[in-house]
Write an enzyme that holds these catalytic residues in place. Structure first.
Site, short mmCIF file in Angstrom:
data_model
loop_
_atom_site.label_atom_id
_atom_site.label_comp_id
_atom_site.label_asym_id
_atom_site.label_seq_id
_atom_site.Cartn_x
_atom_site.Cartn_y
_atom_site.Cartn_z
N GLU A 146 -17.72 21.41 -6.87
CA GLU A 146 -18.47 22.57 -6.39
C GLU A 146 -19.92 22.48 -6.88
OE1 GLU A 146 -17.75 27.36 -6.15
OE2 GLU A 146 -17.45 26.39 -8.09
N LYS A 165 -17.67 43.83 -17.76
CA LYS A 165 -18.60 42.90 -18.40
C LYS A 165 -19.26 42.08 -17.29
CE LYS A 165 -19.49 39.22 -19.93
NZ LYS A 165 -20.72 38.36 -19.69
N CYS A 224 -19.23 31.37 -3.52
CA CYS A 224 -17.93 30.69 -3.70
C CYS A 224 -17.22 30.45 -2.39
CB CYS A 224 -17.05 31.48 -4.66
SG CYS A 224 -16.72 33.17 -4.12
N GLU A 235 -10.32 35.11 -8.96
CA GLU A 235 -11.05 34.62 -7.79
C GLU A 235 -12.05 33.60 -8.32
OE1 GLU A 235 -13.85 33.80 -5.57
OE2 GLU A 235 -14.47 35.90 -5.45
#
Length: 484
Positions: free
Chosen positions: A387, A180, A289, A255
Site C-alpha cells: 500500500e 483518540k 484506504c 478497518e
C-alpha cells in the site's frame, strides 16, 4: 482558527476542557505550507485513565444508555444539524489540518459526517430485538444492549468522517466513547466534542484525548475499562491492536489498509472509465484506504488507456487546498511524502516506465507530489503488492477474465475493488470472484451510510455503516420466560 479561540487544543474529559496532566503539548502542522499552526495537549496514560473513568461513570449512570433509542436519536439528529450549521468552520479545520481541498471538505467530509449522524439517529429509533419460536413452554425474546465504553481510534486521512463512522453508531446504541484521533490531525475531533456537548450529549459520554499513538493510543488499547475497540489505520498497527484486544477478549472492528484493483475491460466506456480511474487514485491525494491504485486493463485497450492517462493526469489541478479549483492538495505530512518518493524510486530501479509525474511539486514549502502513473512492473513488485497511500497508479495488462481476477486478488489486501464494463453479466460474474469487502461497477467510491463497508484478508474485519455498523456496537441478550 475559530475552533480554538475559547478552547485552545485542550483535552475533553468528562465534559470539561483540561490540559494534559504533565502539561505536554504537541505541534499541528499545515501540510500545504509545512508550518506549525497551533499546538494541542498531548495526553499520557494518566489522561487516558481519566477519560476512560469518565466514560465508565457516564455509562453506569444510565444518563445516556438509559435513554430510549428515540431520545438518543433526537440528540444525534441535532448533532447532524449542528455539523451543517458549522460546515464552514469544520471544512476550514479539515483543510488546514489534512491539506484537503476546501471544496472537497465541504462536498465530501462535512456532508458525509452529517449524514452519518443522521443515519444512525434514524436507526436508533428502531433499535429492537425479536421474539423467537421455540418448542419450550416459554416465551423467548432477544434484546440488543450497548457494550459499554468504546475506544475509537481514527487515522489522519479522513478525521471527521471516520470519527463519525464510529461515534455515531456507538452513541446510537447507548455506549460511551473515548476518542483518540491521529496525532497529526486532531482539530476536527476537538471541535466535534464541543458540538456534541451543545447538541445535548451528557458529560462524560464522549471524551477526546489527543496525543501520540505509541503513548495515548497504546494506553487506551490496554486499559481494562474499555469494552470494545474500533480502529481504522494501517494493517501493521491493526494487527497489534487486535492482538492486544485478544488478550482480554474485547470485541473489535478493524478497518485497515487497502490496495484495490480497478479492472477495465475492452467493452468499457473508456471516457467514463478514465474519470473513475483518475478519481480512484488522486482523491484525497491518494491517502485513501479504498482508493484504486492498481489499474488492470484488457490488452486490446491497454495502450489506448495509457495514452489517455498520459494526457489527462498532468491536467488534474494540484495546488493550494484553499483555492476552490484545487482537486489534489498536499500529502498530510513529510513522512508520507517520503514514503511515496521511496516507492516511485523503487519502481525506477526495477525498470518501470514513469508515464507521468514521478516527482515532488515545489509549492509554498508544502508536501506536494505530482499524480503519477507507472507501467511495466512485474506483479510481484513491492510497488504493486504494498500500500503506497499516495497519488500513484500502477497499470498492468491482462488477456482473460481469469487472469484479471488472479491479478486483482494477488495482494494481501481486500478492502475495495472496481469493474468497468458494458457487459452486465460479466460485471456480476467478476464481482462474485473478487476478494473485496465492496465492489463498485462503472464508477468508484460510491458510498452511502446505509451501505456496509469493511475489508477481508489484511484489510480487516467487521463492518461499518448500515445496520451492520450499529449491530457492531451492541450485544444480544436472550430472555426466556417459563409459561408453566
Amino acid at each position: 482558527m475559530t475552533a480554538f479561540e475559547t478552547e485552545p487544543g485542550r483535552l475533553f474529559i468528562g465534559g470539561q476542557w483540561r490540559e494534559a496532566a504533565d502539561g505536554a503539548r504537541t505541534e499541528v502542522v499545515d501540510p500545504s505550507r509545512g508550518r506549525v499552526v497551533t499546538t494541542v495537549a498531548e495526553a499520557g496514560p494518566a489522561d487516558v485513565d481519566a477519560a476512560v473513568r469518565a466514560a465508565r461513570e457516564a455509562f453506569d449512570s444510565g444518563h445516556w444508555s438509559g435513554l430510549s433509542g428515540r431520545e438518543r436519536g433526537r440528540i444525534l439528529h441535532r448533532v447532524a444539524e449542528l455539523i451543517r450549521e458549522n460546515a464552514d468552520e469544520l471544512a476550514e479545520l479539515e483543510s488546514l489540518d489534512v491539506g484537503k481541498p476546501i471544496t472537497l471538505c465541504h462536498a465530501v467530509d462535512v456532508t458525509n459526517a452529517a449524514n452519518d449522524y443522521e443515519h444512525y439517529a434514524a436507526l436508533a429509533f428502531s433499535l429492537d430485538g425479536s421474539t423467537r419460536d421455540t418448542p419450550l413452554n416459554a416465551l423467548a425474546y432477544t434484546k440488543r444492549e450497548p457494550l459499554g465504553v468504546v475506544a475509537a481510534i481514527t487515522p489522519f486521512n479522513f478525521p471527521l468522517i471516520l470519527a463519525g463512522s464510529k461515534l455515531a453508531p456507538a452513541l446510537a446504541a447507548g455506549n460511551t466513547v473515548v476518542h483518540k484521533p491521529a496525532d497529526e490531525t486532531p482539530l476536527s475531533a476537538l471541535y466535534m466534542a464541543g458540538l456534541l456537548q451543545r447538541a445535548g450529549v451528557p458529560d462524560g459520554v464522549v471524551n477526546v484525548v489527543t496525543g501520540a499513538g505509541p503513548v495515548a493510543g497504546e494506553a487506551l488499547l490496554r486499559h481494562t475499562g474499555i469494552d470494545k475497540i474500533a480502529f481504522t489505520g494501517s494493517t501493521a498497527v491493526g494487527r497489534h491492536a487486535a492482538s492486544v484486544a485478544g488478550e482480554s477478549l474485547k470485541p473489535v472492528t478493524m478497518e485497515l489498509g487497502g490496495n484495490a484493483a480497478h479492472l477495465v475491460f475492452e467493452d468499457a466506456d473508456l471516457e467514463k472509465a478514465v474519470g473513475a480511474v483518475i478519481k480512484g487514485f488522486v482523491f484525497n491525494t491518494g491517502q485513501f484506504c479504498m482508493g484504486g491504485p492498481r489499474l488492470l486493463v484488457a490488452r486490446p485497450v491497454y495502450s489506448t488507456l495509457l495514452s489517455i492517462l498520459a494526457d489527462a493526469v498532468p491536467g488534474v489541478p494540484v495546488g493550494d487546498p484553499r483555492l476552490p479549483e484545487t482537486v489534489v492538495g498536499p500529502m498530510a505530512g513529510e513522512r508520507h511524502l517520503r514514503k511515496v518518493e521511496e516507492y516511485v524510486d523503487l519502481a525506477r530501479k526495477e525498470g518501470a516506465r514513469i508515464v507521468c509525474g514521478g516527482e515532488r511539486l515545489d509549492l509554498d514549502g508544502g508536501y506536494y507530489y505530482k499524480p503519477t502513473v507507472i507501467a511495466d512492473l512485474a506483479d510481484d513488485s513491492r510497488v504493486i503488492q504494498e500500500e503506497i497511500f499516495g497519488p500513484v497508479l500502477t497499470v498492468q495488462p491482462f488477456d482473460t477474465e481469469d487472469e484479471a481476477v488472479a491479478l486483482a486478488n494477488s495482494t494481501p489486501y481486500g478492502l475495495a475493488s472496481g469493474i468497468q464494463t458494458g457487459n452486465l453479466a460479466r460485471a456480476h460474474r467478476i464481482a462474485d470472484r473478487l476478494q473485496a469487502g465492496i465492489v463498485w461497477i462503472n464508477d468508484w467510491a460510491m458510498l452511502d451510510p446505509n451501505v456496509p463497508f469493511g475489508g477481508v484478508k489484511a484489510s480487516g474485519f467487521g463492518r461499518e455503516y448500515g445496520p451492520e455498523g450499529l449491530a457492531a456496537y451492541t450485544r444480544t441478550k436472550s430472555v426466556v420466560v417459563s409459561l408453566d
